[in-house]
Design an enzyme around this catalytic site. Structure first.
Site, mmCIF file in Angstrom:
data_model
loop_
_atom_site.group_PDB
_atom_site.id
_atom_site.type_symbol
_atom_site.label_atom_id
_atom_site.label_comp_id
_atom_site.label_asym_id
_atom_site.label_seq_id
_atom_site.Cartn_x
_atom_site.Cartn_y
_atom_site.Cartn_z
ATOM 1 N N HIS A 149 73.997 58.095 9.474
ATOM 2 C CA HIS A 149 73.999 58.284 10.929
ATOM 3 C C HIS A 149 74.774 59.548 11.249
ATOM 4 O O HIS A 149 75.851 59.783 10.706
ATOM 5 C CB HIS A 149 74.658 57.070 11.598
ATOM 6 N N HIS A 194 76.389 66.926 17.892
ATOM 7 C CA HIS A 194 76.259 65.686 18.648
ATOM 8 C C HIS A 194 76.186 66.041 20.126
ATOM 9 O O HIS A 194 77.201 66.348 20.752
ATOM 10 C CB HIS A 194 77.451 64.768 18.365
#
Length: 585
Positions: A149, A194
């Protein structure tokens, strides 16, 4: 000290620097930084001599000095459960006996025996499982797939650095599902980070270069977020009409949203799609979905939004809004067998989901659905990802989702702990390839398996003896090489199998603690069970310090007198050799 280390290396004696330094200082009484041959002999015997192995040797050596080939074969048959004991005994003598004259007589000294017992041939991890041995011709959904992830992150989810090492490290650990979050960058150069956070940025180009360098059999998940410009990905795309894992060897699959169907993509082959953009309707997430979502969060308001969502009373279900998403057609057509679609319900998936479509579900929502997952995962690939509130990159327990057949259980690989220990241990199997064939009861369309209701009359019994440890790493809180070590033995699997036991504490001995304790475990579903050995230093009755751990699948354990050398240390003081633990299974 340096000459002592070189001589031990020359004699093939494995040693840990901390322990050797402690023994050297104890021998060097005059602080002259030199030792006598008698002192060296004492250090050698302390490092190499294993009384528990000497006892085993003496049990079979009639004269207590040499093992004949017949005596070694008897040991291999009775203690190591070898089927071709005589042939194996000859090979072991040829490989490990250091004295040529003894080797010619087909005998073995204690020195040779201890070298064999400390070798890879005696590791607790089954030799046959160190290579790819499982059937790789099944459909892709029949496998557990090692998945990460936010692969680009090496720290927290809000302000931590993005780094290429995240990809290199994950691939070297056998990861086969990588995540790349792409955003518009300067000069039409896509960047990876991100989104909507303060994490640092790396270029998409360098990410692909690192993947190209370190990947062999790779399944790449790419999540593309288009803002003002169109991102074009020059990745390999092919159409195979029978999606078998073996056929995908050395191929790259792009997992992303897609315009239209696979059939429409095939019809567009050969047409010029450069610069073309398509639109996709997507249902906007509800409040419950927002709690699971780990993307599209502003770091300044993320936690506040989550707290507010949790406090809200559950209003009547509102009609979900539809939003338009633009996707470059060239990118869309790269998506063949891993089209991302939003999971709505198991009923809708049964009635309308295509075999090449798959779902990504946050851990909170997935946990609520867990009891009904098994039938769904026999047909469709399902990816589970950490909830958004894990801003420190913590991980959930992957075992609960493996138990219901979820293929891609994505974890934050940069965060050590129990969860990554289970991940690393599970995927040691099948040659560390990153693909594990799921048990048959998790592949059958009409399966009745339920991990929460186990009434099996066929149970497995695991009997083991924890014998000893050798050169364990000293505690972080210790100024010497002393520790008060104990061993925890944990079973992780279906709820019925979750259990742990522990040895007694050996006071003040990290060099060669000896436990000699026997443990029995009853295991309902060994196909899903992992065994984890944890070595800790007891600091007080209520606090232990972690020293080392080793995790493997229960069905990958070798029988007999074995040892493990733990490559997964989370201590600040890393040994020059892995610590060993001797067990009898």
């Amino acid at each position: 000290m340096e000459k002592t280390m070189k001589l031990l290396d020359k004699l093939n004696i494995a040693f840990d620097y901390v322990h050797l330094k402690y023994l050297f200082k104890a021998s060097d009484q005059l602080k002259s930084k030199t030792i006598t041959i008698e002192d060296f002999t004492g250090i050698y015997r302390t490092l190499a001599y294993r009384p528990e192995i000497r006892e085993l040797f003496s049990t079979y050596a009639k004269d207590r000095k040499l093992l004949s080939m017949a005596e070694l074969a008897e040991f291999l048959k009775k203690d190591q459960f070898e089927t071709c004991a005589a042939e194996t005994a000859s090979e072991i003598i040829a490989k490990y006996e250091p004295i040529e004259e003894v080797k010619r007589r087909k005998e073995m000294t204690f020195e040779g025996f201890i070298r064999y017992m400390n070798s890879e041939d005696c590791w607790v991890f089954n030799t046959e499982h160190r290579v790819i041995y499982q059937d790789m011709s099944h459909p892709l959904c029949d496998y557990f797939i090692s998945s990460s992830h936010n692969t680009y992150l090496i720290s927290d989810q809000l302000i931590g650095p993005s780094h290429l090492w995240g990809y290199a490290s994950a691939l070297m650990k056998g990861c086969r599902c990588l995540e790349i979050d792409c955003w518009d960058g300067p000069h039409n150069d896509p960047i990876v980070y991100h989104g909507h956070t303060l994490t640092s940025k790396i270029t998409f180009k360098t990410v692909i270069q690192v993947i190209d360098k370190y990947a062999f059999v790779v399944l790449i998940e790419i999540k593309i977020i288009i803002q003002n410009s169109i991102l074009l990905c020059a990745l390999l795309c092919l159409t195979l009409f029978h999606l078998f894992t073996q056929a995908l060897k050395f191929k790259v699959l792009v997992k992303n949203k897609k315009i239209g169907t696979l059939e429409e993509t095939i019809m567009r082959r050969g047409l010029d799609r450069h610069g073309q953009v398509g639109e996709l309707d997507e249902v906007e997430p509800s409040d419950d979905d927002e709690l699971d979502d780990s993307k599209s969060e502003n770091p300044k308001t993320a936690l506040l939004q989550r707290r507010t969502a949790v406090k809200k009373a559950s209003p009547p279900r509102k009609k979900r809004k539809i939003k338009k998403i633009k996707i470059a057609m060239e990118l869309s057509d790269l998506v063949i067998y891993t089209k991302s679609v939003k999971f709505m319900s198991f009923e809708e998936s049964r009635n309308g989901q295509k075999v090449y479509e798959n779902n990504s579900i946050g851990e909170v929502k997935a946990r609520k659905l867990a009891s009904d997952f098994i039938i769904h995962t026999t047909r469709f690939i399902t990816r589970i990802y950490p909830k958004g509130t894990r801003t420190n990159s913590s991980n959930y327990n992957p075992q609960e989702f493996w138990n219901v057949g979820c293929q891609m259980v994505a974890l934050n690989f940069q965060t050590p702990g129990l969860q990554m220990d289970l991940q690393n241990g599970k995927f040691l199997d099948n040659g560390g390839s990153g693909y594990l064939l799921k048990p048959e009861f998790l592949r059958e369309i009409d399966t009745t398996f339920n991990p929460h209701s186990m009434y099996s009359i066929y149970v497995s019994f695991l009997l083991m003896q924890i014998i000893s440890g050798h050169q364990l790493p000293p505690s972080n809180r210790s100024k010497t090489n002393k520790a008060d070590p104990l061993v925890l033995i944990e079973i992780h699997g279906v709820p019925e199998d979750q259990t742990k036991q522990q040895t007694c504490v050996i006071k003040g001995n990290a060099l060669s603690p000896n436990w000699n304790e026997t443990f029995t475990f009853t295991i309902q579903v060994p196909e899903l069970a992992l065994i984890r050995f944890v070595v800790e230093d007891q600091l007080s009755l209520g606090a232990n310090d972690f020293l080392a751990q080793y995790t493997i699948p229960v069905l990958s354990m070798s029988k007999g007198n074995t040892l493990f050398k733990s490559p997964f240390l989370r201590s600040h003081k890393i040994s020059t050799i892995p610590p060993t633990l001797t067990v009898n299974i």
